[in-house]
Design an enzyme around this catalytic site. Sequence first.
Site, PDB file in Angstrom:
ATOM      1  N   GLY A   5      23.784  -5.061  46.036  1.00  0.00           N
ATOM      2  CA  GLY A   5      23.403  -4.809  44.649  1.00  0.00           C
ATOM      3  C   GLY A   5      23.254  -6.109  43.882  1.00  0.00           C
ATOM      4  N   ILE A  41      28.664 -12.202  41.452  1.00  0.00           N
ATOM      5  CA  ILE A  41      28.929 -13.639  41.366  1.00  0.00           C
ATOM      6  C   ILE A  41      28.600 -14.187  39.976  1.00  0.00           C
ATOM      7  CG2 ILE A  41      28.143 -15.903  42.202  1.00  0.00           C
ATOM      8  CD1 ILE A  41      29.811 -14.623  44.273  1.00  0.00           C
ATOM      9  N   VAL A  43      27.543 -15.623  36.279  1.00  0.00           N
ATOM     10  CA  VAL A  43      28.248 -15.959  35.042  1.00  0.00           C
ATOM     11  C   VAL A  43      27.230 -15.772  33.925  1.00  0.00           C
ATOM     12  CG1 VAL A  43      30.116 -17.371  35.936  1.00  0.00           C
ATOM     13  CG2 VAL A  43      27.871 -18.361  35.779  1.00  0.00           C
ATOM     14  N   LYS A  74      15.835 -17.947  25.233  1.00  0.00           N
ATOM     15  CA  LYS A  74      15.890 -19.289  25.807  1.00  0.00           C
ATOM     16  C   LYS A  74      14.507 -19.911  25.669  1.00  0.00           C
ATOM     17  CE  LYS A  74      16.080 -21.786  30.163  1.00  0.00           C
ATOM     18  NZ  LYS A  74      16.217 -21.706  31.628  1.00  0.00           N
ATOM     19  N   ILE A 344      17.062 -16.581  39.470  1.00  0.00           N
ATOM     20  CA  ILE A 344      16.458 -15.279  39.171  1.00  0.00           C
ATOM     21  C   ILE A 344      14.955 -15.304  39.389  1.00  0.00           C
ATOM     22  CG2 ILE A 344      15.978 -13.614  37.321  1.00  0.00           C
ATOM     23  CD1 ILE A 344      18.801 -13.969  36.328  1.00  0.00           C
TER      24      ILE A 344
END
Length: 506
Positions: A5, A41, A43, A74, A344
């Site tokens: 996932g 994982i 953050v 961003k 990503i």
Amino acid sequence: MVVGGGTAGWLTAAVIAAKHRSRMPGSFAVTLVESPNTPIIGVGEGTWPTLRSTLKKIGVSETDFFRECDAAFKQGACFARWTTGAGDDAYYHPLMLPQGFADLNLVPHWLARHEGQSFCDAVCPQGRICDDGLAPKTITTPEYQGLANYAYHLDAGKFAPFLQKHCTEKLGVRHVLADVREVKLAEDGDIAAIATEQAGEIEGDLFVDCTGFRSLLLGEALGVPFRDCSDVLFCDTALAIQVPYESESSPIASHTISTAQSAGWIWDIGLPTRRGVGHVFSSRHISDDEAERELRSYLGDAGANLPVRKIRIRSGHRETFWKRNCVAVGLAAGFLEPLEASAIVLIELSAKLIAEQMPVCREVMDVIASRFNATTHYRWGRIIDFLKLHYVLTKRTDSAFWRDNLLPETIPERLQELLTLWKYQSPWFHDEFDRVEEVFPAASYQYVLYGMGFRTEVEAEAVAADARMAERVLRENAVQTERLRAGLPRHRDLIRKIHEHGLQPV
């Protein structure tokens, strides 16, 4: 079948399911199997502008995304202390192209007459927008559209469940919570099925390995080795910390802040509810304790007594990404330090390629796999080059880390050749950036090169030829900069309005 996932698994499942929705639930099915016991994982995560089109294509509301994923805008990255290490050493890598980029290369004109103005400010409004703490759009700008180009900062721990809900409720993805006990191979070497603890054997035609660093399918079952690149990119550890704001009205930076340290750098990502901050460093050059002291020194009182999470970074990627009927995406494919937020976007690019090239039968799969591998290898190589560029342009000699990064044997050959070329001609999209697979455009190289003080020899004749056009384009940028600075809202104010009122649906 997607195995694993997290952001990689759910984003891949979403892109594939959305692309082939007309075939579901008949001849085509997307199943995602994930362990109920594996933590995410991620953050604080930075993304690229590509995520806007990805979310739009899979049918996600941008308003919902902001509300449920603790998202912020961003507009690029500010790199501090990378060149000299001095307090005023900083430059922007924005997300907007230089003014008139398709028609004119402004680099020679800026080099000939920049008069103390940074390259970014001379050719693009975005650095000044970020300096002012402004958003890239207004509340009346429709979803996924912007007055300035933008990506997102988001909470990865919230993003994966958000995608899961969308996949299962809107896109018809079958979700199986089960631990993989064994990967079963067919006689020809393909993966036939996965055997799970809770759901028995699950068969599939194409398996997407999203099992993280372990790479349970491609790495372990099919034996594809890992190609280490720590000889080029030294950082192998991160210390992450979540920092609360002083108040609910504290400004939110609309860019990633990357501040160089003695043996690495610190990321600082602003989300609406907190900052995600972390120190990425080379354990060969600094101890964990020293790295933590640098991190807490950077944070000052804001970081006192806050817990730190340690994350190991194995810099590199699998030697091949698609073998037989298995393709790896996300950490299962590899990982590079998050200096330019490439994690990503690599998931997006891989998922898009898999969805578009989805084999209609096993006979054609090896041909598609070969093409996928060639493209993906090229992309990883160019990201490694671009990350290393930030290190090889430094003038810092204050620690072994920075000195070692300048050793010729640590610099990829292609990057060395380009640096030689760029002494005499600046990068532009007409020359070495002509492949569809490019992940960083020539403009990105311009922003980093000239932000860090690189010099390209300028021929007077070349500058004179387009001087009038360059003057006009530079004036247009100055006018656009002031117009945007006057018309854009504060970053936090826009996020608050999105939560309260929502953006206009497209």
